[in-house]
Write a protein that holds these residues in place. Structure first.
Motif, mmCIF file in Angstrom:
data_model
loop_
_atom_site.group_PDB
_atom_site.id
_atom_site.type_symbol
_atom_site.label_atom_id
_atom_site.label_comp_id
_atom_site.label_asym_id
_atom_site.label_seq_id
_atom_site.Cartn_x
_atom_site.Cartn_y
_atom_site.Cartn_z
ATOM 1 N N THR A 162 0.836 -1.201 0.000
ATOM 2 C CA THR A 162 0.000 0.000 0.000
ATOM 3 C C THR A 162 0.876 1.259 0.000
ATOM 4 O OG1 THR A 162 -1.617 -1.251 1.259
ATOM 5 C CG2 THR A 162 -1.948 1.128 1.164
ATOM 6 N N ILE B 141 2.086 1.615 -3.488
ATOM 7 C CA ILE B 141 1.026 2.047 -4.415
ATOM 8 C C ILE B 141 0.835 3.562 -4.359
ATOM 9 C CG2 ILE B 141 -1.512 2.052 -4.674
ATOM 10 C CD1 ILE B 141 -1.409 -0.978 -4.119
ATOM 11 N N PHE B 142 0.804 4.104 -3.142
ATOM 12 C CA PHE B 142 0.570 5.546 -2.996
ATOM 13 C C PHE B 142 1.868 6.347 -2.971
ATOM 14 C CE2 PHE B 142 -3.458 3.770 -1.536
ATOM 15 C CZ PHE B 142 -4.315 4.491 -2.356
ATOM 16 N N PRO C 71 -1.653 8.290 -8.241
ATOM 17 C CA PRO C 71 -2.644 7.747 -7.293
ATOM 18 C C PRO C 71 -3.306 8.832 -6.451
ATOM 19 C CG PRO C 71 -0.410 7.107 -6.657
ATOM 20 C CD PRO C 71 -0.320 7.714 -8.002
ATOM 21 N N LEU D 215 -7.262 9.916 -6.459
ATOM 22 C CA LEU D 215 -7.920 9.929 -5.146
ATOM 23 C C LEU D 215 -8.499 11.318 -4.865
ATOM 24 C CD1 LEU D 215 -8.050 7.588 -3.110
ATOM 25 C CD2 LEU D 215 -6.165 8.637 -1.875
ATOM 26 N N VAL E 122 -2.850 0.729 -9.883
ATOM 27 C CA VAL E 122 -2.402 0.137 -8.614
ATOM 28 C C VAL E 122 -2.072 -1.353 -8.722
ATOM 29 C CG1 VAL E 122 -3.614 1.840 -7.223
ATOM 30 C CG2 VAL E 122 -4.732 -0.325 -7.700
ATOM 31 N N SER F 122 -4.136 -5.375 -0.198
ATOM 32 C CA SER F 122 -3.607 -4.044 -0.430
ATOM 33 C C SER F 122 -4.307 -3.358 -1.611
ATOM 34 C CB SER F 122 -2.106 -4.148 -0.685
ATOM 35 O OG SER F 122 -1.607 -2.925 -1.089
ATOM 36 N N SER G 187 -6.945 -0.330 -1.398
ATOM 37 C CA SER G 187 -6.671 0.952 -2.058
ATOM 38 C C SER G 187 -7.845 1.364 -2.948
ATOM 39 C CB SER G 187 -5.410 0.841 -2.925
ATOM 40 O OG SER G 187 -4.338 0.426 -2.138
ATOM 41 N N LEU H 121 -10.780 2.842 -1.249
ATOM 42 C CA LEU H 121 -10.680 4.271 -0.911
ATOM 43 C C LEU H 121 -11.409 5.150 -1.933
ATOM 44 C CD1 LEU H 121 -6.986 4.762 0.247
ATOM 45 C CD2 LEU H 121 -9.038 4.963 1.636
ATOM 46 N N SER I 50 -14.692 -3.530 -5.268
ATOM 47 C CA SER I 50 -13.246 -3.378 -5.084
ATOM 48 C C SER I 50 -12.532 -4.707 -5.265
ATOM 49 C CB SER I 50 -12.943 -2.822 -3.690
ATOM 50 O OG SER I 50 -13.600 -1.604 -3.524
ATOM 51 N N CYS J 197 -9.891 -5.512 -8.179
ATOM 52 C CA CYS J 197 -8.585 -6.015 -7.739
ATOM 53 C C CYS J 197 -8.243 -7.288 -8.519
ATOM 54 C CB CYS J 197 -8.640 -6.276 -6.233
ATOM 55 S SG CYS J 197 -7.343 -7.318 -5.605
#
Lengths: 309, 291
Positions: free
Chosen positions: B36, B39-40, B52, B56, B102, B136, B140, B143, B184, B188
C-alpha cells in the motif's frame, strides 16, 4: 549437527535432469555448494526452501520436510538471491526491516534489528540511503543483512560474491565467516569459485551437471597428506646439490617427483610415514640449503579432479 | 548519583532473537502494508505519489463540491445532482484507470526487483502472497469506491436529506459497504489477473486497459448492431460489476441498457468474471518459478 540430509534427490525438468540421485549430509558451519553454472545449485536451494517438489528422493532441512512444513521451515531459514536487483527506491533500513517483519519478527524489534544488522555489515552510516544508489558491494551486504536480520538458523546465499572485485569479495567472505562463527548462524553459499569456498567453508558439496561429485567436511577431505614437499634453495657454487638430494632420496626407496629445473621435490607418501630424518640427511650430505619442508595437502581442485577421474 | 547511573547502552549490536515469532498473519499484514505504501508512493519520490493521489483527490473533490452545493442550495440541488450514495461511486472509467495503476504496482514491481523471490523464501506461500497483495489493492480501490460514497451519505444525513430513520440508514450503509467491497474485490482480481503476465509496469497497465476496452467495445457493438440480446452486455466485466453494485444498493441502473437484464444474470456475469480473473491470477502464479 546435521542441518540438511539428502537422499536419492532427483529433479527432472522435461528431458533435463537438474539433480540426479544425489545423497549427502550438510553439517554445521559454513557450507560451500560448488559447481559450474547449470550444475543444479539453485535448483537444490529452491528444493531445500520447499519451493520446488523433487521428482524423487527425500530431503530434510533442520529436521523439517521442506514441502510439507515449508512455511515453518522458512521462518527458520533465510535466503539471499543471486540477482543483484533489489527495490531501488527503498532505503536499505526499510528493506531489511520489512523482510524481518515478514519472517515473523515484531515491528519494533524488526526496526532495531534492521539498524543493528546494517551496522554489522558495515552499512550503518548508509542505512537510510535508497538501495538503488548503492554499489554492487553494498547491495551484496544489504542482501546479507536482510538474510540474517530475522536471526535465522540457516541462511542460503546464492552466489554472494557475484559481481564483486577481489577486495570487496574478500570483505564479504570475511563477513560471512564472521556471521557464522560469532552468531552461530549456519550458512550455505553457492559458488562456482573454488578458492572462495576453500577460503571460508567448513563443508563442501560439489555438483557437476546435477550429479554429486564430492561432499563432506573440508578438513577431512583436504586434511589427508599426499606426501611431503621439500623446497631447496639453489646454491651457485654447488649447482648439483638439488640433484644429489633427489638422487639420495630415490636411492632410499622414496618416490620423488620433480619438474625440470624445479627447486621443489614432491615426495609421494603412500604410508604417511616418510622419515623426515631421511630428508634431513640427504640435504646435509649434498650440502644443499633447505627452504621449507611441509606435508602436502590436497586442494579442493585436487579432490574434484580425483573424484571425477 | 554517579556518572554511570545514567549510562545507557546505545549500540546493542547484533543479537539472537529469543522472542515469539509472529505467524503468517503478520507476514500478510506487513506485505500488504508495504504494498500500500508503494502504491501511494509513500516513502518514495513525489512523482510516484502524483497519479494515485491525483485520482484519489479528484474522486473526493467531486463529492465535496456536490456536498457543498447541497449544503448551500438544499434539497432541490441534491435531487438534481444525485439520487443516492451509490451514484457517488466513481465512474467505471475512473475505477479501471485506478485499477490499471495500482494492480501492476503491487505485483509487477516484485517480479522486476526480485522481491517475489525474497517473499517466497519467507513463510509466505504463493497463495498468501497473493492474499496480501489483494488486501492491499482491494483496500486501495476501496478508498475511491467506499470513501466518496460514504462521505456523500454522511453529508446528506447531516443535512437531513439521508435515508429515513435509523433502520433505513443502516440498511443503506450496509448495502453500500457490501457493494463497494464486492466492486473493489472485483477490480482487484481483474487488475491483478491482467497485469501478471509481464514484468513491465507500463505494459501491465496497458494490458489491463486493453482488457477493459477489448470487452466493453465489442459488447456495445454487438448489442447495438446484432439481435443477440441484452445479455451480451455481460461480456463487459466492469459495467457488469458496476451494475451488480447498483442492484445490491437498490439503485437505478447507471449504465445504459443494463436495466433490462435480470439480477440473476447480472450476478452470474459478475461471479463468472470474478472467478475467471481469480483463476487466471492463481494459475499464472502457480506456474511461476519462485527462485
Amino acid at each position: 549437527m546435521e542441518l540438511i540430509t539428502v537422499s536419492g534427490l532427483t529433479m527432472q525438468f522435461g528431458n533435463h535432469r537438474a539433480l540426479d540421485n544425489v545423497d549427502f549430509t550438510v553439517y554445521s558451519g559454513v557450507t560451500g555448494l560448488v559447481g559450474a553454472n547449470g550444475a543444479g545449485k539453485t535448483t537444490f536451494m529452491s528444493i531445500a526452501l520447499g519451493l520446488r517438489k523433487p521428482t524423487q528422493g527425500t530431503i530434510r532441512v533442520l529436521a523439517l520436510e521442506p514441502i510439507r512444513e515449508g512455511a515453518e521451515l522458512r521462518s527458520l531459514v533465510s535466503y539471499g538471491p543471486e540477482r543483484n536487483i533489489l527495490p531501488d527506491e527503498m532505503p536499505a533500513v526499510d528493506f531489511v526491516k520489512h523482510l524481518a517483519e515478514v519472517r515473523g519478527i515484531p515491528r519494533k524489534e524488526a526496526k532495531t534489528r534492521a539498524s543493528d544488522v546494517l551496522w554489522l555489515v558495515g552499512l550503518g552510516e548508509e542505512r537510510f540511503r535508497p538501495i538503488g544508489t548503492m554499489s554492487t558491494g553494498q547491495r551484496q551486504r544489504v542482501k546479507l543483512a536482510q538474510a540474517i536480520a530475522a536471526d535465522p538458523k540457516l541462511v542460503f546465499l546464492d552466489e554472494p560474491t557475484d559481481g564483486l572485485d577481489p577486495l570487496a569479495r574478500d570483505e564479504v567472505l570475511t563477513l560471512i565467516r564472521q556471521v557464522s562463527e560469532e552468531y552461530g548462524i549456519h550458512i550455505m553459499i553457492s559458488s562456482h569459485l573454488l578458492e572462495e569456498v576453500e577460503q571460508i567453508c567448513d563443508n563442501i558439496v560439489v555438483l557437476n551437471a546435477g550429479k554429486l561429485v564430492v561432499a563432506g567436511q573440508l578438513d577431512q577431505l583436504t586434511g589427508q597428506s599426499t606426501g611431503i614437499e621439500v623446497e631447496l634453495i639453489p646454491i651457485d657454487d654447488r649447482p648439483d646439490a638439488i640433484n644429489a638430494v633427489e638422487r639420495s632420496l630415490r636411492e632410499a626407496g622414496l618416490t620423488v617427483n620433480r619438474k625440470a629445473d624445479s627447486t621443489v621435490l614432491r615426495i609421494q607418501d603412500e604410508t604417511f610415514e616418510t622419515p623426515s630424518n631421511l630428508i634431513r640427511d640427504a640435504v646435509a650430505d649434498a650440502g644443499a640449503r633447505l627452504h621449507r619442508i611441509q606435508h602436502r595437502r590436497r586442494s579442493l581442485e585436487d579432490i574434484i579432479l580425483d573424484t571425477s577421474s | 548519583m554517579s556518572a554511570t547511573d545514567n549510562a545507557r547502552i546505545l549500540d546493542r549490536g547484533y543479537r539472537q532473537f529469543d522472542g515469539q515469532r509472529l505467524g503468517i498473519g503478520s507476514a500478510i499484514r506487513s506485505t500488504a502494508w508495504q504494498t500500500t505504501r508503494s502504491i501511494f508512493g509513500l516513502g518514495r519520490k513525489a512523482r510516484h505519489k502524483f497519479f494515485p493521489m491525483a485520482i484519489l483527490g479528484i474522486t473526493y473533490l467531486i463529492v465535496v463540491i456536490q456536498l457543498a452545493a447541497v449544503f448551500l442550495f438544499g434539497q432541490e440541488t441534491a435531487e438534481f445532482l444525485t439520487t443516492n450514495s451509490w451514484q457517488q461511486v466513481a465512474p467505471g472509467i475512473v475505477m479501471i484507470l485506478f485499477a490499471a495503476l495500482v494492480a501492476p504496482d503491487a505485483i509487477v514491481r516484485d517480479q522486476k526487483n526480485g522481491m517475489f523471490s525474497l517473499y517466497m523464501s519467507t513463510p509466505l506461500t504463493k497463495s498468501t502472497y497473493l492474499a496480501a497483495k489483494s488486501f492491499s489493492v482491494a483496500g486501495s480501490i476501496l478508498l475511491i469506491t467506499f470513501g466518496p460514497a460514504l462521505l456523500y451519505l454522511l453529508g446528506k444525513t447531516i443535512k437531513g436529506l439521508g435515508p429515513d430513520g435509523v433502520g433505513q440508514w443502516f440498511e443503506t450503509f450496509a448495502r453500500l459497504s457490501v457493494a463497494c467491497i464486492v466492486l473493489s474485490l472485483f477490480l482487484c482480481a481483474f487488475g491483478l489477473a491482467f497485469s501478471c503476465f509481464t514484468n513491465r509496469r507500463a505494459i501491465a497497465s496497458i494490458v489491463v486497459l486493453l482488457a477493459y476496452l477489448g470487452t466493453s467495445v465489442p459488447s456495445a457493438i454487438l448489442y447495438d448492431e446484432t439481435n443477440i440480446g441484452k445479455n451480451i452486455l455481460l461480456i463487459n466485466p466492469i459495467e457488469t460489476a458496476y451494475e451488480f453494485g447498483a442492484r445490491i444498493c437498490n439503485s437505478p441502473s447507471i449504465v445504459d441498457n443494463y436495466g433490462e437484464i435480470t439480477t440473476t444474470f447480472i450476478a452470474l456475469g459478475f461471479f463468472g468474471w470474478f472467478l475467471a480473473s481469480s483463476l487466471i491470477l492463481l494459475f499464472t502464479y502457480q506456474k511461476r518459478e519462485a527462485i
